[in-house]
Write an enzyme that holds these catalytic residues in place. Structure first.
Site, PDB file in Angstrom:
ATOM      1  N   ASP A  34      12.209  -2.103 -26.240  1.00 10.40           N
ATOM      2  CA  ASP A  34      12.202  -3.170 -25.240  1.00 10.40           C
ATOM      3  C   ASP A  34      12.672  -4.503 -25.819  1.00 10.40           C
ATOM      4  OD1 ASP A  34      11.210  -1.245 -23.689  1.00 10.40           O
ATOM      5  OD2 ASP A  34       9.217  -2.124 -23.403  1.00 10.40           O
ATOM      6  N   TYR A  37      16.414  -4.803 -26.009  1.00 12.81           N
ATOM      7  CA  TYR A  37      16.972  -4.971 -24.674  1.00 12.81           C
ATOM      8  C   TYR A  37      16.806  -6.425 -24.229  1.00 12.81           C
ATOM      9  CZ  TYR A  37      17.507  -4.462 -19.628  1.00 12.81           C
ATOM     10  OH  TYR A  37      17.902  -4.616 -18.327  1.00 12.81           O
ATOM     11  N   ASP A  38      15.599  -6.957 -24.445  1.00  8.66           N
ATOM     12  CA  ASP A  38      15.349  -8.345 -24.061  1.00  8.66           C
ATOM     13  C   ASP A  38      16.294  -9.296 -24.786  1.00  8.66           C
ATOM     14  OD1 ASP A  38      13.379  -7.454 -22.458  1.00  8.66           O
ATOM     15  OD2 ASP A  38      11.732  -7.954 -23.816  1.00  8.66           O
ATOM     16  N   LEU A  84      13.581  11.866  11.276  1.00  4.28           N
ATOM     17  CA  LEU A  84      13.454  13.303  11.058  1.00  4.28           C
ATOM     18  C   LEU A  84      12.399  13.869  11.988  1.00  4.28           C
ATOM     19  CD1 LEU A  84      13.282  13.353   7.147  1.00  4.28           C
ATOM     20  CD2 LEU A  84      15.153  14.235   8.542  1.00  4.28           C
ATOM     21  N   GLU A 129      13.162  17.851  -1.154  1.00  2.29           N
ATOM     22  CA  GLU A 129      12.919  16.523  -1.728  1.00  2.29           C
ATOM     23  C   GLU A 129      11.528  16.042  -1.340  1.00  2.29           C
ATOM     24  OE1 GLU A 129      16.079  14.004  -0.257  1.00  2.29           O
ATOM     25  OE2 GLU A 129      17.563  15.605  -0.470  1.00  2.29           O
ATOM     26  N   LYS A 131       9.040  13.423   0.318  1.00  2.00           N
ATOM     27  CA  LYS A 131       9.222  12.413   1.358  1.00  2.00           C
ATOM     28  C   LYS A 131       8.523  11.139   0.891  1.00  2.00           C
ATOM     29  CE  LYS A 131       9.159  11.761   6.329  1.00  2.00           C
ATOM     30  NZ  LYS A 131       8.600  10.412   6.371  1.00  2.00           N
ATOM     31  N   ASP A 133       7.062   7.563   0.629  1.00  2.00           N
ATOM     32  CA  ASP A 133       6.430   6.771   1.668  1.00  2.00           C
ATOM     33  C   ASP A 133       6.700   5.298   1.416  1.00  2.00           C
ATOM     34  OD1 ASP A 133       5.086   6.290   3.930  1.00  2.00           O
ATOM     35  OD2 ASP A 133       3.096   6.718   3.132  1.00  2.00           O
ATOM     36  N   ARG A 152      16.418  -0.204   8.236  1.00  2.00           N
ATOM     37  CA  ARG A 152      16.817   0.751   9.254  1.00  2.00           C
ATOM     38  C   ARG A 152      16.812   0.115  10.639  1.00  2.00           C
ATOM     39  NH1 ARG A 152      13.742   4.345  12.347  1.00  2.00           N
ATOM     40  NH2 ARG A 152      14.966   6.114  13.064  1.00  2.00           N
ATOM     41  N   GLU A 189      15.018   5.182  -0.245  1.00  2.06           N
ATOM     42  CA  GLU A 189      13.725   4.593   0.081  1.00  2.06           C
ATOM     43  C   GLU A 189      13.342   3.555  -0.967  1.00  2.06           C
ATOM     44  OE1 GLU A 189      12.647   6.007   2.877  1.00  2.06           O
ATOM     45  OE2 GLU A 189      10.474   5.690   2.997  1.00  2.06           O
ATOM     46  N   TYR A 239      14.888   4.757  -4.585  1.00  2.00           N
ATOM     47  CA  TYR A 239      15.318   6.128  -4.845  1.00  2.00           C
ATOM     48  C   TYR A 239      16.318   6.533  -3.760  1.00  2.00           C
ATOM     49  CZ  TYR A 239      11.566   6.424  -8.198  1.00  2.00           C
ATOM     50  OH  TYR A 239      10.758   6.206  -9.275  1.00  2.00           O
ATOM     51  N   LYS A 306      16.234  19.889   3.461  1.00  2.00           N
ATOM     52  CA  LYS A 306      17.570  19.711   4.042  1.00  2.00           C
ATOM     53  C   LYS A 306      18.426  20.946   3.778  1.00  2.00           C
ATOM     54  CE  LYS A 306      17.234  14.801   3.016  1.00  2.00           C
ATOM     55  NZ  LYS A 306      17.634  13.685   2.140  1.00  2.00           N
ATOM     56  N   LYS A 330       5.296  17.749   6.640  1.00  5.10           N
ATOM     57  CA  LYS A 330       4.339  16.700   6.299  1.00  5.10           C
ATOM     58  C   LYS A 330       3.034  17.243   5.710  1.00  5.10           C
ATOM     59  CE  LYS A 330       4.596  12.754   8.034  1.00  5.10           C
ATOM     60  NZ  LYS A 330       5.104  12.125   9.254  1.00  5.10           N
ATOM     61  N   CYS A 424     -30.556  -8.380  -5.882  1.00  2.00           N
ATOM     62  CA  CYS A 424     -29.875  -7.152  -6.306  1.00  2.00           C
ATOM     63  C   CYS A 424     -30.616  -5.940  -5.752  1.00  2.00           C
ATOM     64  CB  CYS A 424     -29.827  -7.091  -7.838  1.00  2.00           C
ATOM     65  SG  CYS A 424     -29.259  -5.493  -8.458  1.00  2.00           S
ATOM     66  N   CYS A 427     -32.236  -4.050  -9.035  1.00  3.57           N
ATOM     67  CA  CYS A 427     -33.278  -4.606  -9.902  1.00  3.57           C
ATOM     68  C   CYS A 427     -33.990  -5.816  -9.307  1.00  3.57           C
ATOM     69  CB  CYS A 427     -32.699  -4.978 -11.269  1.00  3.57           C
ATOM     70  SG  CYS A 427     -31.658  -6.450 -11.224  1.00  3.57           S
ATOM     71  N   CYS A 442     -24.999  -9.510  -9.431  1.00  5.70           N
ATOM     72  CA  CYS A 442     -26.411  -9.476  -9.773  1.00  5.70           C
ATOM     73  C   CYS A 442     -26.572 -10.284 -11.056  1.00  5.70           C
ATOM     74  CB  CYS A 442     -26.828  -8.027  -9.995  1.00  5.70           C
ATOM     75  SG  CYS A 442     -28.295  -7.844 -11.020  1.00  5.70           S
ATOM     76  N   CYS A 448     -30.781  -5.081 -15.535  1.00  4.42           N
ATOM     77  CA  CYS A 448     -30.562  -4.297 -14.310  1.00  4.42           C
ATOM     78  C   CYS A 448     -30.153  -2.866 -14.670  1.00  4.42           C
ATOM     79  CB  CYS A 448     -29.460  -4.961 -13.480  1.00  4.42           C
ATOM     80  SG  CYS A 448     -28.990  -4.021 -12.022  1.00  4.42           S
TER      81      CYS A 448
END
Ligand code: IVH
Length: 691
Positions: A34, A37-38, A84, A129, A131, A133, A152, A189, A239, A306, A330, A424, A427, A442, A448
């Site tokens: 890393d 890269y930085d 779909l 694939e 799905k 969310d 969309r 997505e 993705y 698909k 689903k 509480c 206790c 508490c 406690c």
């Protein structure tokens, strides 16, 4: 530096950064540590600041979010973004499969004279694939440059969200490769990975801000911002799942192969995508993905199946708004409606009172749920949840189900608002809630029993003192029977021994023996583990390690004031205060003294400054399994010696430690001519440095 030279270096840096982005995001196989890269990115930023007219919008530095926009403009989708149809069972999928094959059979003139023949087509090949969310978006590239990103919307008209989408690290701003297509439209997505979502919400909750109900809402909310700086700070990922327009690029006639191909242009695709034949394959894919759903990095609500052949997709076409060649299969719903039967408060390790809703049992996301968290009292007030209310609950993977919202129209008459208890529930100590804080606590501290139990569970946990076999149930019994109160009591053989253990439920001779052996074995530990085990508020594993490395000895940490503590990397005023407060409490110091008297010990580290860091500047890689120590332990030791520990081998790797059954990393090392040592040599090296 002359401008022409700067321009050359800038181009070289950009193309190298794009390549390393590809290794990191698409192949998940970074070549550079890393830090390196930085350095590239910083150098590029520096040159672009010095030569502002060489700055272009496709530069990898341009992900921070530019100016806010005044409002969203609309976008017409040339190819409509469809939705779909769903199926929910193997039977329903079999119907889908049959319909598709019959239709193709007819279309291809292969139907038998006897009518629809189920077997007129052999098994259909499907691209399977997950799905995801999140939020569907369309990305339009012209001559390799990202020109437009859109939501969309209603499928025909969407909103232009280019300003926000540009900030997503996995959206290529420029396609990889030398001959970019004249036109390319990729859809996919945008998701917020679960880990990033939890972190985002934890931060919002700590600041008393509104939290998001789920990662999808968080992703959608982030893309709906006018100011791209907000999206830039959100952990979003893209993705790809389809290509709908391509000019100047020949694509395979297969969905599966198309997705593979576009990874070469710099797009990420899900790692779960598989291709196979017929409903049986599809069902095994569904079962497999569902069984691993909780451990996937992002949320999914099913799988998308698909027809793999693009030609057959074209033959099958669309009905109204959905393709006939694809369907969503689903998983059972993750949201459900139920009623709140009671609201109780649980007391955590640091005394925080967490309200929990006891629910009428309801089946959601494949399990029966009867409790849901309400996070904190603010959340109760914000939603105005009352006993008797009907509520929507949401269960995402392995996280605790939570109450998302109340359905006020279903509230029974006389449902009273919840009040924060003054005492509480465990206790009886006073409950404190500092002004401007969402969290009530508490004040009983380790008096406690609830806090005692949670503190002990934390103390013995794997990343703390790691007492093998001392599970939550045992701890609860030990505290309930007043056998132990503090961590020191674990090591006090006058209190905890075979005779006192045996009366515990389900405790037998053998398990009592094993438990005592495991507790005794945990005495030899390390300073970072011990610090973490103490359960100081705000001190996680990373902070414990930083403290240990900075101060070297526990007594130095105990003696440090806030100013001294703030010298430690990442320790700010809040954390410094938590640490100093912890060590100011006499009972905490007493427990620490007793722990040491009873034999808990660790080697001191050399404090920063006095420490020799013989491996400074070296990057090490661990692979395979070690027998004399865990990977974590090996890593800790290397860090102590000043080395960096990386997950992948590159030319710059100093040395690879190969344990048993070492795999691809060992092969990589051999290919690159990187030095490899075995466990015995590694141990010898460590002991040479006193570890
Ligand atoms: S294909 C014509 N593939 O599901 C095909 N969609 O209900 C259209 N989704 O709006 C979509 N993962 O947001 C496709 N692998 C995937 C998907 C996927 C998630 C979402 C997408 C779409 C919705 C359709």
């Amino acid at each position: 530096m002359p401008k022409a030279e700067a321009a050359r270096e800038i181009e070289a840096l950009r193309s190298s950064i794009r390549y390393h982005n590809y290794r990191y995001y698409v192949l998940d196989d970074p070549e550079l540590p890393d830090g390196e890269y930085d350095r590239l990115l910083n150098r590029l930023r520096d040159l672009e600041t010095r030569f502002p007219d060489l700055l272009t919008t496709d530069s990898p530095t341009q992900r921070v979010g530019g100016e806010a926009i005044a409002g969203f403009s609309t976008v017409q989708h040339e190819v409509p973004m469809l939705s779909l149809d769903n199926v929910f069972s193997a039977g329903e999928f079999a119907d889908f499969d049959r319909r598709a094959r019959e239709r193709l059979g007819d279309l291809l003139g292969r139907a038998q004279a006897t009518g629809h023949d189920l077997f007129s087509l052999p098994q259909m090949t499907y691209c399977c694939e997950p799905k995801l969310d999140g939020l569907a978006i369309s990305l339009l590239y012209e001559n390799g440059l990202l020109r437009r990103a859109a939501t969309r919307g209603d499928g025909v008209t969407g909103e232009d969200i280019t300003h926000n989408v540009r900030t997503i690290a996995t959206v290529p701003l420029r396609l990889l490769g030398d001959n970019p297509p004249a036109l390319l439209e990729v859809r996919g997505e945008v998701v917020m990975p679960k880990a990033g979502f939890l972190k985002l919400n934890a931060g919002a909750a700590a600041r008393g801000e509104k939290t998001f109900a789920n990662p999808r809402n968080a992703a959608a909310g982030s893309l709906r911002q006018l100011d791209p700086k907000i999206a830039a700070q959100r952990p979003l990922e893209f993705y790809a799942y389809s290509v709908v327009q391509a000019e100047g690029l020949s694509l395979p006639a297969s969905q599966f192969e198309t997705l593979q191909k576009i990874t070469g242009l710099g797009f990420c695709i899900s790692r779960e995508i598989r291709r196979g034949d017929g409903p049986e394959f599809v069902q095994s894919f569904y079962d497999d993905v569902q069984s691993r759903r909780d451990s996937l990095p992002y949320e999914i609500d099913g799988v998308v199946i698909k027809v793999d052949s693009v030609r057959w997709q074209q033959e099958l076409g669309f009905v109204s708004r959905a393709p006939r060649w694809a369907t969503a299969y689903k998983f059972p719903a993750q949201e459900a409606i139920t009623t709140v039967q009671a609201i109780e408060f649980q007391v955590g390790r640091t005394g925080a009172l967490t309200p929990v809703a006891r629910l009428a049992p309801v089946f959601v996301g494949g399990v029966t749920v009867s409790n849901a968290t309400l996070h904190n009292f603010d959340e109760i007030e914000r939603m105005d949840v009352r006993v008797g209310d009907s509520v929507v609950i949401y269960r995402a993977g392995d996280v605790i189900p939570k109450v998302v919202r109340v359905l006020p129209e279903l509230r029974p008459a006389h449902a009273a608002a919840v009040v924060l208890p003054q005492q509480c529930p465990v206790c009886g100590s006073d409950v404190e809630r500092p002004e401007n804080e969402a969290i009530a606590r508490c004040s009983g501290g380790l008096f406690c029993p609830a806090q005692q139990k949670e503190a002990l569970k934390h103390f013995v946990s794997r990343r703390a003192l790691d007492v093998d076999g001392l599970g939550d149930k045992w701890i609860e019994q030990l505290v309930d029977l007043a056998l132990i109160k503090t961590s020191a009591d674990l090591y006090d053989r006058a209190r905890l021994n075979k005779e006192t253990l045996l009366p515990l439920e389900r405790m037998a001779e053998k398990s009592a023996d094993n438990l005592i052996v495991a507790i005794d074995a945990s005495k030899a530990t390390t300073l970072p583990r011990f610090l973490f085990a103490l359960g100081i508020r705000d001190v996680g594993e990373a902070t414990a390690l930083a403290l240990a490395r900075h101060f070297g000895r526990l007594d130095a940490i105990i003696a440090a004031d806030e100013a001294a503590l703030m010298q430690v990397p990442d320790v700010g005023p809040v954390v410094a205060e938590s640490i100093a407060t912890f060590f100011r409490q006499a009972h905490n110091l007493e427990v620490i003294t007793r722990l040491r008297e009873l034999g808990v010990s660790w080697p001191d580290l050399a404090a920063e400054g006095e420490r020799a860091q013989p491996f400074a500047g070296q990057t090490w890689v661990l692979t395979g399994s070690l027998t004399s120590m865990s990977r974590d332990q090996a890593r800790e030791k290397l860090l102590q010696l000043g080395a960096k520990v990386s997950g992948s081998v590159s030319k710059k790797t100093h040395c690879v430690v190969a344990g048993e059954a070492a795999g691809s990393k060992l092969a990589d090392a051999e290919k690159l001519g990187v030095r490899v040592i075995d466990e015995a040599a590694f141990q010898q090296l460590l002991s040479g440095h006193g570890l």
